[in-house]
Design a protein around this motif. Sequence first.
Motif, short mmCIF file in Angstrom:
data_model
loop_
_atom_site.label_atom_id
_atom_site.label_comp_id
_atom_site.label_asym_id
_atom_site.label_seq_id
_atom_site.Cartn_x
_atom_site.Cartn_y
_atom_site.Cartn_z
N ALA A 156 46.49 39.13 50.84
CA ALA A 156 47.22 40.43 50.66
C ALA A 156 48.70 40.55 50.48
O ALA A 156 49.37 41.66 50.51
N GLN A 157 49.45 39.29 50.13
CA GLN A 157 50.86 39.29 50.03
C GLN A 157 50.89 39.40 48.44
O GLN A 157 50.12 38.91 47.74
N VAL A 158 52.02 40.23 48.18
CA VAL A 158 51.98 40.32 46.67
C VAL A 158 53.63 39.83 46.36
O VAL A 158 54.55 40.17 46.90
N VAL A 159 53.61 39.12 45.33
CA VAL A 159 54.93 38.70 44.74
C VAL A 159 55.23 39.52 43.69
O VAL A 159 54.37 39.67 42.68
N VAL A 160 56.47 39.90 43.78
CA VAL A 160 57.14 40.96 42.69
C VAL A 160 58.21 40.49 42.20
O VAL A 160 58.88 40.00 42.73
N ASP A 161 57.96 40.24 40.83
CA ASP A 161 59.10 39.99 39.64
C ASP A 161 59.58 41.00 39.24
O ASP A 161 58.98 41.46 38.11
N GLU A 162 60.80 41.54 39.77
CA GLU A 162 61.12 42.96 39.34
C GLU A 162 61.68 42.86 37.95
O GLU A 162 61.42 43.70 37.07
N LYS A 163 62.24 41.76 37.43
CA LYS A 163 63.00 41.69 36.20
C LYS A 163 61.91 41.85 35.02
O LYS A 163 61.88 42.34 34.05
N ASN A 164 60.77 41.09 35.41
CA ASN A 164 59.61 41.01 34.28
C ASN A 164 58.44 41.86 34.74
O ASN A 164 57.49 42.19 34.09
N MET A 165 58.70 42.67 35.67
CA MET A 165 57.54 43.82 36.14
C MET A 165 56.16 42.96 36.39
O MET A 165 55.05 43.16 35.75
N LEU A 166 56.16 41.73 37.04
CA LEU A 166 54.92 40.99 37.17
C LEU A 166 54.46 41.26 38.87
O LEU A 166 55.37 41.06 39.69
N PHE A 167 53.15 41.75 39.10
CA PHE A 167 52.76 41.45 40.36
C PHE A 167 51.55 40.62 40.64
O PHE A 167 50.56 40.82 40.01
N SER A 168 51.73 39.45 41.38
CA SER A 168 50.81 38.79 41.88
C SER A 168 50.29 38.47 42.97
O SER A 168 51.09 38.69 44.13
N THR A 169 49.09 38.29 43.40
CA THR A 169 48.15 38.11 44.74
C THR A 169 47.34 37.08 44.67
O THR A 169 46.57 36.93 43.69
N ALA A 217 58.91 33.51 34.82
CA ALA A 217 58.35 34.45 35.68
C ALA A 217 58.25 33.78 37.20
O ALA A 217 58.22 32.86 37.30
N THR A 218 58.36 34.86 38.11
CA THR A 218 58.03 34.43 39.43
C THR A 218 56.63 34.85 39.83
O THR A 218 56.59 36.11 39.71
N VAL A 219 55.62 34.09 40.24
CA VAL A 219 54.20 34.30 40.52
C VAL A 219 53.92 33.79 41.77
O VAL A 219 54.50 32.76 42.20
N THR A 220 52.69 34.09 42.18
CA THR A 220 51.98 33.40 43.18
C THR A 220 50.55 32.95 42.77
O THR A 220 49.99 33.87 42.09
N ILE A 221 50.07 31.89 43.34
CA ILE A 221 48.51 31.58 43.28
C ILE A 221 48.03 31.36 44.73
O ILE A 221 47.07 30.60 44.79
N GLY A 222 49.05 31.59 45.74
CA GLY A 222 48.56 31.24 46.98
C GLY A 222 49.29 29.84 47.46
O GLY A 222 50.67 29.80 47.74
N LYS A 223 48.57 28.89 47.96
CA LYS A 223 49.05 27.74 48.52
C LYS A 223 48.61 26.21 47.83
O LYS A 223 48.87 25.42 48.08
N ASP A 224 47.94 26.60 46.57
CA ASP A 224 47.63 25.43 45.92
C ASP A 224 48.57 24.53 45.28
O ASP A 224 49.31 25.21 44.30
N THR A 225 48.86 23.48 45.67
CA THR A 225 50.22 22.79 45.18
C THR A 225 49.95 22.34 43.88
O THR A 225 51.05 22.36 42.97
N SER A 226 49.01 21.51 43.26
CA SER A 226 49.01 21.04 42.16
C SER A 226 49.12 22.34 40.92
O SER A 226 49.80 22.23 40.10
N THR A 227 48.13 23.51 41.34
CA THR A 227 48.65 24.45 40.43
C THR A 227 49.86 25.06 40.41
O THR A 227 50.42 25.60 39.34
N ALA A 228 50.69 25.11 41.69
CA ALA A 228 52.01 25.57 41.83
C ALA A 228 52.80 24.77 41.00
O ALA A 228 53.90 25.12 40.27
N GLN A 229 52.76 23.26 41.10
CA GLN A 229 53.52 22.50 40.41
C GLN A 229 53.43 22.74 38.67
O GLN A 229 54.29 22.72 37.88
N ALA A 230 51.92 22.94 38.19
CA ALA A 230 51.91 23.34 36.93
C ALA A 230 52.35 24.28 36.46
O ALA A 230 53.17 24.45 35.37
#
Length: 218
Positions: free
Chosen positions: A178-191, A151-164
């Motif tokens: 208020a930025q939304v990351v859209v993973d079109e292939k998996n239909m995932l929307f995260s902010t 999947a492609t997602v976001t949790i903002g800018k937290d490095t350790s969570t991003a690495q995990a």
Amino acid sequence: MGNNKKFAVILSGSGVFDGSEIHEAVMTLYAIAKHGATYEIFAPNINQYHVINHIDGSVMNEKRNVLIESARIARGKIKPLNEFNPELFNALIIPGGFGVAKNLSTWAFDGPKCSIHPQVEAAIKGMHKLKKPIGALCIAPVLLAKIIGNATVTIGKDTSTAQAIESLGAKHQPTGHAQVVVDEKNMLFSTPCYMLDATIVDISNGAKAVVSEILKWI
């Protein structure tokens, strides 16, 4: 607009440190209704991992139930998660809060090696299989990374969570409010919401952004 579009919302308790983040939950419900869509709320009928005093952060010597606590936010209109049927909804959305990482999963303790509550996993997999949109706020995208993997997602800018997240084979994109990351292939929307330093206005904008983005894809 979202006429006749129906969202399922999964809550994880009531309160940022041991349940759902209340601002995120309420602003999500508000955004769904404001866009002309409807929602039903679900939560697993299980005990919370623990109960936290939200004034001083101490662990309290009491037991609470995730469904009953979530019902506070839902004003009583809530169903146990085992009754969720992905066929009946256009989209699924999961607000954040430590309840996601303590009650819906064991992420708070085990990180990428976490287990996810079977009913939560079934709900996410059910929607994913039907290629229906899944939204996740704050820390909730870790559930998608764990279950869906690539999947492609976001949790903002937290490095350790991003690495995990990346250790699970998922891709992390840094974002601001208020930025939304859209993973079109998996239909995932995260902010990111409260994964960033935020005000309640930022949370409202984030919830609004993710809901309006999801509605474009339904």
